[in-house]
Design an enzyme around this catalytic site. Structure first.
Site, PDB file in Angstrom:
ATOM      1  N   ASP A 133      12.533 -18.449  15.236  1.00 44.89           N
ATOM      2  CA  ASP A 133      13.177 -18.596  13.932  1.00 44.89           C
ATOM      3  C   ASP A 133      14.399 -19.494  14.069  1.00 44.89           C
ATOM      4  O   ASP A 133      14.854 -19.791  15.176  1.00 44.89           O
ATOM      5  CB  ASP A 133      13.578 -17.218  13.379  1.00 44.89           C
ATOM      6  CG  ASP A 133      14.461 -16.438  14.346  1.00 44.89           C
ATOM      7  OD1 ASP A 133      15.615 -16.858  14.557  1.00 44.89           O
ATOM      8  OD2 ASP A 133      14.004 -15.421  14.906  1.00 44.89           O
ATOM      9  N   GLU A 188      -8.161 -33.522  39.337  1.00 42.22           N
ATOM     10  CA  GLU A 188      -7.311 -32.826  38.348  1.00 42.22           C
ATOM     11  C   GLU A 188      -5.836 -33.169  38.558  1.00 42.22           C
ATOM     12  O   GLU A 188      -5.090 -33.384  37.606  1.00 42.22           O
ATOM     13  CB  GLU A 188      -7.513 -31.309  38.449  1.00 42.22           C
ATOM     14  CG  GLU A 188      -8.842 -30.843  37.871  1.00 42.22           C
ATOM     15  CD  GLU A 188      -9.153 -29.383  38.211  1.00 42.22           C
ATOM     16  OE1 GLU A 188      -9.957 -28.777  37.495  1.00 42.22           O
ATOM     17  OE2 GLU A 188      -8.613 -28.867  39.223  1.00 42.22           O
TER      18      GLU A 188
END
Ligand code: GLA
Length: 730
Positions: free
Chosen positions: A534, A614
């Site tokens: 928030d 990877e």
């Protein structure tokens, strides 16, 4: 720009594209006359009609006239018990037991720059960036005054609000409800959009038509919650990303909140937002004041996209207090999903070494390094290094990480305690608990009473000892349960209704102390992922771990919903292993990288277990992120599709402010044979410019890319993805 018409007692707040207007009427009632697309030079009170409405009472000053009722007129800050039966903004309990509040206009103050709030987060801005208007109201009988604060940030179309209630009388009054924002509309033909979910799936967009009565979202969990976000929108029924009027309302608050819309009897509506009234009651002794947290509104008449971009810019420039300022923040690796509690110093160093070799710059040691913490049932509260696990402590470990040319970060959960801890054994009374009841556990832990300064002081000293013992560049501030048994041993019975809010103020206090004493430490907020995502937390923690769900496909939804208010740079997002630890899904590394890059980027895996191919891909991802950081984090954000409406692909874009550069991101859904041929229409480009894609190939006109689109590549396999970079050519 704030325009005062003193004669008509009219206050007009203009931003670049919007107008907000307030007027004190003949009875000194503060009316809300308009909020919407910009209108110049007019008194919009003519829009308010009056008439005799049965069962809607008339104030005494109206005499025999029945044409005026508080129950009907749009108000700036609604009262209670004196004629308006719609949602109140304030409820007072007076010394005589009455629950009424009747507020009348008494005056105003105007000043350059943006107001700040004591002990609370707020947008900031100096003269030239923002202006402040304070309107004073008074309940003469109660001897209570209310100050309505407005901050106007013209360029961002941002209007902030806050409220201060002051007891000017000789007796104590109690504040039972105090909204931060009241917004009356003369219409109710709108949709309400909220962002809801649960742990591991936060901020999913939900849209529905307003209907009669009250509809609301909120939290009584002590944190703003995974379940509902303190950001809501109202909009035209046909508003979309690019068109229609919409209103955003964000509460800068990290505790219990409520956002409620009531559709009134005459097709009007009222949005109220503020601290949740559940178990809230604040005692105001004579002379004392209470400040309600800030709310921040943006209206757009070009749909949601424009509103979001305005919020993003305002938050980046005037809410975050990021120690990196405009500089790029480091790419991090976190050991949580790689090791959970089971690690040694050598293991941590090996994860860091592998990461450093791929260009990663910050190593974060997650949970499990302190006290007797070998699982989640013990140790919280004992913020001393577990020297069995980490012999030599941080003094030995941190230099090893720094020798890899990496910064070091650390996990903490300051608000919590396990019963199996020295802290709890010494101070069992420091937890939130109701006398005579055994407090509920959450994740096996109890909540420290952060409303108490002595408790906070103790925890802060423990934290300081850790932070001073080594060179620490980052803290992950976690909070892993909801509040229950909310009662404080430090407050008398009549003040127990203050504990929830005092707890939040306590969290802010400790974060502010950290900010003051360690201004260079980057703090990432976390609450089991995104349970306290928030605007309040963002003031102290400029990035927040967006969700404990690290699956790229679930993250598309979570980050999509989050993006309506909060900018990309605030969303902690990491690449993790497959099958994903939370949902078992297997996604390509590329999709995981592209998704996490539109966030505060990092990895949460043991990179030593990756194949050579990877690792090479990760090295390229890190390089791309660094090279495109400015665009990714500071570019204008465009949502090109909704993962809630179209499962075929999710696409979004970041555009440079001069519209010459764009990064297009697309993640396809599950694979299907013979998929339809699709084109992706881009946004935000300059129609007059020609763009080259990834530095090669033919030129594409901005106009065609936006109006006709770009053919989406057909790629086999689940969750294929691509990212391309467009640059305008002279
Ligand atoms: C929470 C966080 C995770 C991790 C764990 C550690 O769940 O969201 O990222 O830090 O706590 O216990």
């Amino acid at each position: 720009m704030i325009i005062l018409d003193q004669e008509n007692r009219l206050f007009t707040l203009h931003t670049a594209n919007t107008t907000y207007q307030i007027k004190a009427d003949r009875y000194n009632v503060l009316l809300h006359t308009y909020y919407g697309p910009r209108l110049d030079n007019c008194d919009l009170s003519g829009l308010i009609q009056s008439g005799d409405r049965s069962f809607s009472p008339n104030p005494s000053e109206a005499g025999s006239s029945r044409n005026y009722s508080l129950d009907v007129v749009p108000q700036e800050y609604s009262t209670c018990g004196v004629g308006d039966f719609r949602l109140p903004s304030i409820e007072l309990e007076l010394p005589n037991g009455s629950h009424t509040a009747d507020l009348r206009y008494t005056g105003y103050r105007l000043r350059p720059g943006k107001y700040s709030l004591p002990e609370l987060p707020a947008f900031y801005g100096i003269q030239g960036e923002a202006e402040t208007l304070v309107i004073s109201l008074e309940d003469a009988a109660a001897q209570v005054s209310v100050e309505l604060y407005y901050g106007v940030f013209e360029v961002f179309d941002l209007i902030t609000r806050a409220v201060r209630v002051i007891n000017r009388g000789e007796e104590t009054v109690r504040l039972c409800w105090c909204a931060s924002l009241c917004l009356d509309f003369l219409r109710s033909d709108m949709d309400m959009i909220t962002f809801n979910g649960h742990h591991l799936m936060e901020r999913c967009l939900d849209r529905g038509q307003l209907r009669s009565g009250i509809q609301s979202v909120g939290s009584v969990r002590g944190a703003s919650s995974h379940q509902h976000n303190p950001f809501v929108m109202l909009c035209d029924h046909d508003a979309d990303e690019d068109s229609g009027v919409c209103y955003g309302a964000m509460l800068l608050y990290s505790g219990n909140f409520e956002a409620a819309v009531e559709c009134g009897q005459y097709e009007s509506s009222r949005l109220i937002m503020g601290i949740h009234p559940y178990h809230f009651c604040w005692t105001l002794a004579p002379g004392e004041a209470f400040t309600a947290p800030e709310a921040a509104m943006i209206c757009s008449d070009n749909g949601f996209g424009q509103m979001s971009r305005q919020y993003h810019q305002a938050i980046r420039g005037h809410l975050l207090r990021d120690p990196y300022g405009g500089r790029r923040k480091p790419v991090l690796v976190n050991n949580w999903e790689a090791t959970y509690f089971d690690f040694t110093a050598d293991k941590l160093v090996s994860i860091a070494r592998e990461a450093a070799a791929l260009g990663i710059e910050l190593f974060v040691m997650d949970d499990g390094w302190f006290g007797s913490r070998n699982d989640d049932n013990s140790g919280l509260g004992d913020w001393q290094v577990n020297r069995e696990k980490l012999p030599g402590g941080l003094e030995a470990l941190v230099p090893r990480i720094k020798a890899l040319r990496m910064k070091f970060g650390i996990w903490m959960e300051p608000e919590m305690v396990n019963e199996d801890s020295n802290l709890y054994r010494t101070h069992p009374d420091w937890v939130l608990h109701v006398p005579g009841r055994l407090p509920a556990r959450g994740r096996g832990q109890l909540v420290l009473d952060f409303s108490r300064k002595d408790v906070r002081d103790y925890i802060y000293e423990q934290m300081r000892a850790v932070l001073d013992s080594a060179d620490i560049a980052y803290i992950k501030w976690d909070m892993n349960r909801s509040l229950t048994d909310v009662w404080s041993a430090a407050l008398p019975a009549q003040r127990q209704g203050e504990v929830y809010h005092r707890y939040v103020l306590g969290v802010y206090d400790l974060l502010e102390r950290l900010h003051r004493d360690y201004p260079d430490i980057l703090i990432e907020g976390c609450c089991g992922g995104g349970g306290r995502f928030d605007g309040g937390m963002l003031y102290y923690t400029p990035q927040i771990w967006c969700s404990d769900d690290t699956d790229a496909i679930d993250r598309l939804r979570i980050q999509y919903g989050t993006s309506f208010c909060y900018p990309v740079c605030t969303m902690g997002a990491h690449v993790s292993v497959v099958p994903n630890e939370q949902n078992g899904r297997v996604t390509p590394l590329k999709a995981r990288g592209i998704t996490a890059m539109s966030g505060a980027f990092g990895y949460e895996m043991d990179l030593g277990k990756c194949t050579a191919a990877e690792k090479e891909e990760i090295r390229c991802q890190v390089e791309t992120y660094k090279a495109r950081y400015e665009l990714l984090h500071c570019g204008d954000y465009y949502r090109l599709s909704s993962p809630f409406q179209d499962s075929a692909y999710t696409a979004w874009e970041q555009v440079s402010p001069d519209r010459r550069e764009t990064l297009v991101n697309v993640v396809l859904g599950c694979t299907h044979a013979a998929p339809p041929f699709r084109t992706l229409r881009l946004k935000g480009l300059n129609p007059a410019l020609q763009y080259r894609i990834d530095g090669t190939g033919p030129l594409h006109s901005g106009e065609i890319l936006m109006q006709a689109g770009y053919p989406l590549p057909q790629i086999l396999g689940d969750y294929a993805s691509f990212q391309f970079h467009l640059e305008a050519i002279e």
